[in-house]
Design a protein around this motif. Structure first.
Motif, PDB file in Angstrom:
ATOM      1  N   PHE A  78      17.695  62.436  20.348  1.00 17.67           N
ATOM      2  CA  PHE A  78      17.875  63.645  21.138  1.00 17.67           C
ATOM      3  C   PHE A  78      17.983  64.899  20.201  1.00 17.67           C
ATOM      4  CE2 PHE A  78      19.104  61.215  24.794  1.00 17.67           C
ATOM      5  CZ  PHE A  78      18.581  61.936  25.905  1.00 17.67           C
ATOM      6  N   GLU A  79      18.492  64.608  19.050  1.00 17.21           N
ATOM      7  CA  GLU A  79      18.680  65.547  17.956  1.00 17.21           C
ATOM      8  C   GLU A  79      16.944  66.033  17.439  1.00 17.21           C
ATOM      9  OE1 GLU A  79      20.707  63.824  14.739  1.00 17.21           O
ATOM     10  OE2 GLU A  79      22.731  64.253  15.662  1.00 17.21           O
ATOM     11  N   ARG A  80      16.226  64.973  17.500  1.00 25.80           N
ATOM     12  CA  ARG A  80      14.833  65.437  17.264  1.00 25.80           C
ATOM     13  C   ARG A  80      13.858  65.853  18.530  1.00 25.80           C
ATOM     14  NH1 ARG A  80      13.583  59.994  13.629  1.00 25.80           N
ATOM     15  NH2 ARG A  80      15.317  60.822  11.873  1.00 25.80           N
ATOM     16  N   GLY A  81      14.571  66.178  19.624  1.00 32.28           N
ATOM     17  CA  GLY A  81      14.174  66.732  20.832  1.00 32.28           C
ATOM     18  C   GLY A  81      13.371  65.497  21.618  1.00 32.28           C
ATOM     19  N   ALA A  82      13.542  64.688  21.812  1.00 28.84           N
ATOM     20  CA  ALA A  82      13.022  63.313  22.501  1.00 28.84           C
ATOM     21  C   ALA A  82      12.792  63.949  23.971  1.00 28.84           C
ATOM     22  CB  ALA A  82      13.842  62.143  22.806  1.00 28.84           C
ATOM     23  N   ARG A  83      11.222  63.769  24.302  1.00 28.33           N
ATOM     24  CA  ARG A  83      10.831  64.089  25.629  1.00 28.33           C
ATOM     25  C   ARG A  83      10.473  62.867  26.486  1.00 28.33           C
ATOM     26  NH1 ARG A  83       9.926  69.407  25.546  1.00 28.33           N
ATOM     27  NH2 ARG A  83       9.971  70.324  23.505  1.00 28.33           N
ATOM     28  N   SER A  84      10.105  61.950  25.906  1.00 26.33           N
ATOM     29  CA  SER A  84       9.750  60.735  26.832  1.00 26.33           C
ATOM     30  C   SER A  84      10.815  59.817  26.993  1.00 26.33           C
ATOM     31  CB  SER A  84       8.422  60.018  26.068  1.00 26.33           C
ATOM     32  OG  SER A  84       7.977  58.858  26.792  1.00 26.33           O
ATOM     33  N   PRO A  85      11.242  59.781  28.342  1.00 28.50           N
ATOM     34  CA  PRO A  85      12.222  58.615  28.621  1.00 28.50           C
ATOM     35  C   PRO A  85      11.970  57.349  28.331  1.00 28.50           C
ATOM     36  CG  PRO A  85      11.504  59.377  30.532  1.00 28.50           C
ATOM     37  CD  PRO A  85      10.880  60.331  29.492  1.00 28.50           C
ATOM     38  N   ILE A  86      10.509  56.851  28.406  1.00 27.35           N
ATOM     39  CA  ILE A  86      10.007  55.624  28.196  1.00 27.35           C
ATOM     40  C   ILE A  86      10.284  55.068  26.748  1.00 27.35           C
ATOM     41  CG2 ILE A  86       8.162  53.884  28.451  1.00 27.35           C
ATOM     42  CD1 ILE A  86       7.399  55.211  31.142  1.00 27.35           C
ATOM     43  N   GLY A  87       9.676  56.344  26.130  1.00 29.86           N
ATOM     44  CA  GLY A  87       9.705  56.019  24.674  1.00 29.86           C
ATOM     45  C   GLY A  87      11.172  55.803  24.055  1.00 29.86           C
ATOM     46  N   LEU A  88      12.168  56.733  24.563  1.00 28.01           N
ATOM     47  CA  LEU A  88      13.507  56.496  23.942  1.00 28.01           C
ATOM     48  C   LEU A  88      13.993  55.294  24.317  1.00 28.01           C
ATOM     49  CD1 LEU A  88      15.892  57.792  22.771  1.00 28.01           C
ATOM     50  CD2 LEU A  88      16.387  59.171  24.822  1.00 28.01           C
TER      51      LEU A  88
ATOM     52  N   LEU B 246      22.680  53.348  29.518  1.00 25.55           N
ATOM     53  CA  LEU B 246      21.799  54.591  28.606  1.00 25.55           C
ATOM     54  C   LEU B 246      20.641  55.135  29.381  1.00 25.55           C
ATOM     55  CD1 LEU B 246      22.079  53.346  24.941  1.00 25.55           C
ATOM     56  CD2 LEU B 246      23.456  54.685  26.200  1.00 25.55           C
ATOM     57  N   SER B 247      20.060  54.055  30.085  1.00 17.34           N
ATOM     58  CA  SER B 247      18.796  54.400  30.757  1.00 17.34           C
ATOM     59  C   SER B 247      19.178  55.505  32.084  1.00 17.34           C
ATOM     60  CB  SER B 247      18.064  53.060  31.376  1.00 17.34           C
ATOM     61  OG  SER B 247      17.085  53.344  32.348  1.00 17.34           O
TER      62      SER B 247
ATOM     63  N   GLU C 173      19.269  61.302  33.331  1.00 20.85           N
ATOM     64  CA  GLU C 173      20.056  62.637  33.660  1.00 20.85           C
ATOM     65  C   GLU C 173      19.730  63.563  32.976  1.00 20.85           C
ATOM     66  OE1 GLU C 173      24.094  61.306  33.730  1.00 20.85           O
ATOM     67  OE2 GLU C 173      23.795  59.939  35.645  1.00 20.85           O
ATOM     68  N   LYS C 174      19.560  63.150  31.665  1.00 23.83           N
ATOM     69  CA  LYS C 174      19.302  64.176  30.718  1.00 23.83           C
ATOM     70  C   LYS C 174      18.057  64.814  30.391  1.00 23.83           C
ATOM     71  CE  LYS C 174      22.956  63.204  27.301  1.00 23.83           C
ATOM     72  NZ  LYS C 174      23.684  64.474  27.386  1.00 23.83           N
ATOM     73  N   LEU C 175      16.943  63.872  30.421  1.00 29.06           N
ATOM     74  CA  LEU C 175      15.593  64.147  30.257  1.00 29.06           C
ATOM     75  C   LEU C 175      14.739  64.839  31.667  1.00 29.06           C
ATOM     76  CD1 LEU C 175      14.261  61.582  27.896  1.00 29.06           C
ATOM     77  CD2 LEU C 175      15.098  63.687  27.287  1.00 29.06           C
TER      78      LEU C 175
END
Length: 239
Positions: A101-111, A224-225, A230-232
């Motif tokens: 999240f600090e690096r700006g994650a955009r893909s929920p699947i990748g995260l 976490l999923s 909720e966040k992305l």
């Protein structure tokens, strides 16, 4: 005279006398088996204490985790410690979560995949730690009787050589060799039997502890999923 001879014979077949009268090969076999027995009991004591400590740590962590405490707060508390078991899996997942999240994650699947991979690596390391040295118990349990049997064969060969040298089948001639052969077998069993029992018990205990870690990893991954969604999802909708 007969009583004196009987007393001498009795002294000659004491355990210490049998060991001292044994050939060099049989002595090495006995010493190796005694060392294996000591190593077995050292592992047994270590694993008994380690598994008991792990169970208490698991119970304590689960009690705190499910108490409703904030995950961020729990992570801050644990991140500065040297964690093991469930706590180490939690910290690994939360560390990957925060970095992404600090690096700006955009893909929920990748995260989700990165978090699961971090937990899998930690889980594998913790499982390996729980199973450490159990292989030694398996080796001692399986090889001990055969090593003792090797000493038995050498001892019996010594008895036959004594018969050939003295040209007599008197029991007094063959008894020492047979007795030392049986002693080697007995020491082999003394080393092997506790090793087999301990291996079976501790393998089952390690499996149960690993199962608890796998169950926690699956539950935490699901938590976490949901938070990832909720966040992305608002970010993706805004884009």
């Amino acid at each position: 005279m007969e009583q004196v001879g009987l007393a001498a014979a009795t002294a000659d077949v004491s355990l210490w006398s049998l060991f001292m009268q044994a050939g060099i090969v049989v002595k090495l076999v006995m010493l190796g088996l005694i060392a294996a027995s000591v190593w077995t009991w050292a592992i047994v004591i270590d694993k008994y204490l380690a598994y008991g400590r792990a169970r208490r740590q698991f119970d304590k962590f689960e009690q705190v985790f499910w108490s409703g405490q904030s995950l961020e707060e729990l992570y801050r508390t644990l991140s500065e410690r040297n964690n093991t078991g469930l706590a180490s899996i939690f910290v690994a997942a939360m560390r990957e979560w925060k970095k992404s999240f600090e690096r700006g994650a955009r893909s929920p699947i990748g995260l989700q995949m990165r978090i699961d991979r971090a937990m899998d690596v930690t889980l594998a390391r913790e499982t390996e730690y729980l199973s450490a040295r159990l292989g030694s118990l398996a080796t001692i349990g399986s090889a001990g009787p055969f090593i003792g049997l090797f000493g038995t064969v050498v001892g019996i060969m010594t008895s036959f050589q004594a018969i050939a040298g003295s040209k007599s089948t008197n029991l007094a001639v063959v008894a020492p060799g047979i007795a030392e052969a049986l002693l080697a077998t007995a020491i082999g069993l003394v080393a092997a039997i506790p090793a087999v029992i301990a291996y079976n018990k501790f393998s089952a205990d390690a499996g149960k502890l690993s199962g608890r870690m796998e169950g926690f990893a699956d539950e935490f991954s699901a938590i976490l999923s949901r938070q990832i969604d909720e966040k992305l999802q608002p970010r993706q909708a805004a884009q």
